[in-house]
Enzyme design. Structure first.
Site, PDB file in Angstrom:
ATOM      1  N   HIS A 182      19.239 -50.053  13.103  1.00 47.80           N
ATOM      2  CA  HIS A 182      19.594 -50.963  11.995  1.00 47.80           C
ATOM      3  C   HIS A 182      20.024 -52.319  12.517  1.00 47.80           C
ATOM      4  O   HIS A 182      19.660 -53.356  11.993  1.00 47.80           O
ATOM      5  CB  HIS A 182      20.802 -50.417  11.227  1.00 47.80           C
ATOM      6  CG  HIS A 182      20.493 -49.217  10.425  1.00 47.80           C
ATOM      7  ND1 HIS A 182      19.454 -49.181   9.537  1.00 47.80           N
ATOM      8  CD2 HIS A 182      21.093 -48.018  10.359  1.00 47.80           C
ATOM      9  CE1 HIS A 182      19.438 -48.000   8.986  1.00 47.80           C
ATOM     10  NE2 HIS A 182      20.406 -47.255   9.458  1.00 47.80           N
ATOM     11  N   GLU A 408      -2.084 -45.674  17.881  1.00 46.30           N
ATOM     12  CA  GLU A 408      -0.697 -45.426  18.279  1.00 46.30           C
ATOM     13  C   GLU A 408      -0.612 -44.209  19.184  1.00 46.30           C
ATOM     14  O   GLU A 408       0.433 -43.887  19.725  1.00 46.30           O
ATOM     15  CB  GLU A 408       0.161 -45.147  17.043  1.00 46.30           C
ATOM     16  CG  GLU A 408      -0.022 -46.175  15.946  1.00 46.30           C
ATOM     17  CD  GLU A 408       0.896 -45.935  14.776  1.00 46.30           C
ATOM     18  OE1 GLU A 408       1.995 -46.498  14.795  1.00 46.30           O
ATOM     19  OE2 GLU A 408       0.532 -45.203  13.841  1.00 46.30           O
ATOM     20  N   ASN A 431       4.805 -49.684  19.326  1.00 38.85           N
ATOM     21  CA  ASN A 431       6.084 -48.945  19.297  1.00 38.85           C
ATOM     22  C   ASN A 431       5.795 -47.465  19.508  1.00 38.85           C
ATOM     23  O   ASN A 431       6.389 -46.806  20.356  1.00 38.85           O
ATOM     24  CB  ASN A 431       6.801 -49.117  17.959  1.00 38.85           C
ATOM     25  CG  ASN A 431       7.009 -50.577  17.586  1.00 38.85           C
ATOM     26  OD1 ASN A 431       7.049 -51.427  18.461  1.00 38.85           O
ATOM     27  ND2 ASN A 431       7.131 -50.861  16.303  1.00 38.85           N
ATOM     28  N   ASP A 432       4.875 -46.930  18.707  1.00 35.90           N
ATOM     29  CA  ASP A 432       4.542 -45.519  18.855  1.00 35.90           C
ATOM     30  C   ASP A 432       3.686 -45.275  20.088  1.00 35.90           C
ATOM     31  O   ASP A 432       3.797 -44.231  20.734  1.00 35.90           O
ATOM     32  CB  ASP A 432       3.820 -45.003  17.598  1.00 35.90           C
ATOM     33  CG  ASP A 432       4.823 -44.613  16.523  1.00 35.90           C
ATOM     34  OD1 ASP A 432       5.845 -44.004  16.871  1.00 35.90           O
ATOM     35  OD2 ASP A 432       4.583 -44.928  15.348  1.00 35.90           O
TER      36      ASP A 432
HETATM   37  C1  PEP Z   1       4.108 -49.131  15.788  1.00 37.24           C
HETATM   38  O1  PEP Z   1       4.240 -47.908  15.951  1.00 37.24           O
HETATM   39  O2  PEP Z   1       4.031 -49.947  16.723  1.00 37.24           O
HETATM   40  C2  PEP Z   1       4.070 -49.695  14.438  1.00 37.24           C
HETATM   41  C3  PEP Z   1       3.770 -50.956  14.246  1.00 37.24           C
HETATM   42  O3  PEP Z   1       4.387 -48.881  13.388  1.00 37.24           O
HETATM   43  P1  PEP Z   1       5.881 -48.393  13.061  1.00 37.24           P
HETATM   44  O4  PEP Z   1       6.840 -49.167  13.912  1.00 37.24           O
HETATM   45  O5  PEP Z   1       6.092 -48.636  11.612  1.00 37.24           O
HETATM   46  O6  PEP Z   1       5.802 -46.938  13.410  1.00 37.24           O
HETATM   47 MG    MG Z   2       3.920 -46.567  14.294  1.00 33.17          MG
END
Ligand code: PEP
Ligand code: MG
Length: 554
Positions: A182, A408, A431-432
């Site tokens: 957060h 991802e 990110n994933d």
């Molecule tokens: C990611 O995984 O990089 C992405 C953009 O999706 P989220 O962060 O919503 O999982």
């Molecule tokens: Mg993602």
């Protein structure tokens, strides 16, 4: 002068006095309840009062901040919490009965993992507030601020972060939290420099003057003139850079579309007014995190019209519901799983609930027709060519001519040459992709080093995806947080990505970084990063070879 190091998650620098967010004081000794019904109703009133205050705060906010506070309010109204208090009152006094109920709930949330584990801070905050009301003690949380302050906490509840006045809170530092906590999301949305994972920060005395650098992750106690001068100069340079406008391109005009990440109508309105070339990621599940029933096609279409309108003829890439794991939706829940991040989430969940996917595609097609907007649709969490084909055909059949997939999962990246044969474009969710490449849960702040997108293995996987795009003449963008890091943006360009999507306030620095390098420079930087044997080494290699004007600002 002493320096503490953490992870910079919201850029810029500031100087202020330390305001420590105290941990709640221990509970007083209590006798077991002699009036369980009366005590239950007093605890219920305290929880109600907390919920009412949180709801009133949520009503003054918009976007993610409002959603997060509303979600904390919903926790305070959870009837299960009061049931647990009732049970505890058989053996405990009211404050201890409430405390034990909250702790029990927190344990359950932690065991559920993902999104629920992320809510533990909200839950403990709700409990601490209700206890304070019950005992007539001052409210926990951020103390009243009378001068520009750097707020230091173990972790911050959304209730704390969302109501902070940027004029008084000039910086935020937490000992816990991660890149997607957060604190990180809300601080960057509000433009407040922030550092997470700053171990030892809580030992700094209240009232001391400190400097915070949200880019380098440094917290400086008693910053001297030299420290201040360097940051002041950077600030002036950033202000000059933010005046520049125009499409993203390298100094030799290799184009790189600069796009915005959005999660709701308020974000769309802000991004629509910014100098971005469209939207690279609209996280549609953010609209429904606290909904208990599925939205109708008409309700969705009406909201999508409001999201699409601010972009005119600039393309808007809409991700279909990415439900499950860290973002569960009550109306799309397939029951508990031992490893939600590896379970039926994203497209896998939609294959079980085709009705939800079809409704969403129908709503998007309606909104696209009504606005005349350029809508691209993409599926999250795709692993195979078959999944990509399944989704793309379904979206085309629904009247959405441009349909792609998010990459991802390393499997989809390694096989991108096949995946992209059957879909229109791909967008890398780094990110994933970092989470799955490094086998490190993105919700665990302590694993930040593994989750770093600069890990050379993650870059290798990104490169494979780009090669697959080039082999098919299809666009491969990036919409994970890494796209907003100016140095990483150069590397991604060198690897062959075609667009970069990020929080709109990050766009000016990335635009400027690109304009300082040729396409060939970017290729060399990408090679240097991939030749390294660690994330730190990769970033250092790029930092030392990138333009000095840029690195002086980071
Ligand atoms: C990611 O995984 O990089 C992405 C953009 O999706 P989220 O962060 O919503 O999982
Ligand atoms: Mg993602």
């Amino acid at each position: 002068m002493t320096t503490l190091h953490g992870l910079g998650v919201s850029g810029g620098s500031a100087v202020g006095v330390v305001a420590l967010v105290a941990l709640p004081a221990p509970l007083p000794d209590e006798d077991p309840s002699t009036d369980p019904a009366g005590d239950l109703s007093r605890v219920g009133d305290a929880l109600d009062a907390v919920a009412t205050r949180l709801e009133a705060t949520a009503a003054t906010l918009t976007g993610d901040a409002a959603d997060m506070i509303a979600a904390a309010g919903a926790i305070a109204r959870d009837p299960g919490l009061l049931d647990a208090v009732k049970e505890n009152l058989a053996t405990l006094g009211p404050a201890h009965a409430l405390h034990a109920a909250v702790e029990g709930y927190a344990l359950q949330f932690e065991e559920l993992g993902g999104y629920f584990a992320e809510r533990v801070t909200d839950l403990l905050d709700v409990g601490a507030r209700a206890e304070a009301l019950l005992l007539g003690r001052p409210m926990p949380g951020v103390p009243e601020l009378t001068e520009p302050s750097v707020v230091i906490a173990h972790d911050l509840a959304p209730a704390d972060t969302a109501v902070m006045d940027p004029a008084m809170v000039v910086g935020i530092v937490t000992e816990a939290g991660g890149r997607t906590s957060h604190t990180a999301i809300l601080a960057s949305q509000r433009g407040i420099p922030a550092i997470v994972q700053a171990k030892g920060a809580l030992d700094i005395a209240s009232g001391l003057r400190v400097g915070i650098d949200g880019d380098s992750g440094e917290l400086e106690i008693h910053p001297d003139e030299a420290w201040l001068d360097v940051r002041a100069e950077k600030k002036r340079a950033r202000e000059r850079i933010s005046q520049r406008t125009g499409a993203g391109k390298t100094s030799d005009s290799h184009p790189l579309m600069l796009l915005a990440n959005i999660g709701n109508v308020a974000d769309a309105e802000l991004a629509g007014a910014a100098d971005v070339e469209g939207v690279g990621l609209f996280r549609t599940e953010f609209l429904h995190l606290s909904a208990t029933t599925a939205p109708t096609v008409e309700e969705q279409a009406a909201e999508y019209v409001r999201v699409l309108a601010p972009f005119g003829n600039r393309p808007v890439t809409v991700r279909t519901l990415d439900a499950g794991a860290d973002k569960p939706l009550a109306f799309a829940d397939l029951g508990p799983e031992p490893n939600p991040a590896l379970g039926r989430r994203g497209l896998r969940l939609m294959q079980e609930r085709e009705d939800l996917l079809d409704d969403q595609l129908a709503a998007l097609a309606l909104a696209a027709t009504e606005t005349g907007a350029v809508v691209k649709v993409m599926a999250p969490m795709v692993s195979t060519r078959q999944e990509a084909a399944w989704f793309t055909e379904r979206a085309h059949a629904a009247g959405l001519p441009i349909a792609g997939v998010m990459i991802e999962v390393p499997a989809a990246a390694l096989r991108a040459h096949q995946v992209l044969q059957v879909t229109d474009f791909a967008s890398l969710g780094t990110n994933d992709l970092a989470q799955y490449t490094m086998a490190a849960d993105r919700m665990v702040g302590e694993l930040s080093e593994l989750l770093d997108p600069w890990q050379p293995a993650v870059l290798d996987v990104v490169a494979a995806a780009c090669d697959g795009g080039q082999a098919n003449g299809k666009a491969v963008g990036v919409c994970g947080e890494s796209a907003g890091d100016p140095l990483m943006a150069l590397v991604l360009t060198g690897l062959g990505v075609t667009s970069l999507s990020m929080a709109p306030q990050r766009v000016p620095m990335v635009r400027w970084a690109l304009s300082q390098h040729t396409a060939a420079d970017c290729v060399s930087l990408a090679e240097a990063a991939r030749a390294a044997d660690s994330a730190v080494g990769a970033r250092e290699a790029v930092r030392s070879a990138a333009s000095k004007e840029l690195t002086d600002l980071l």
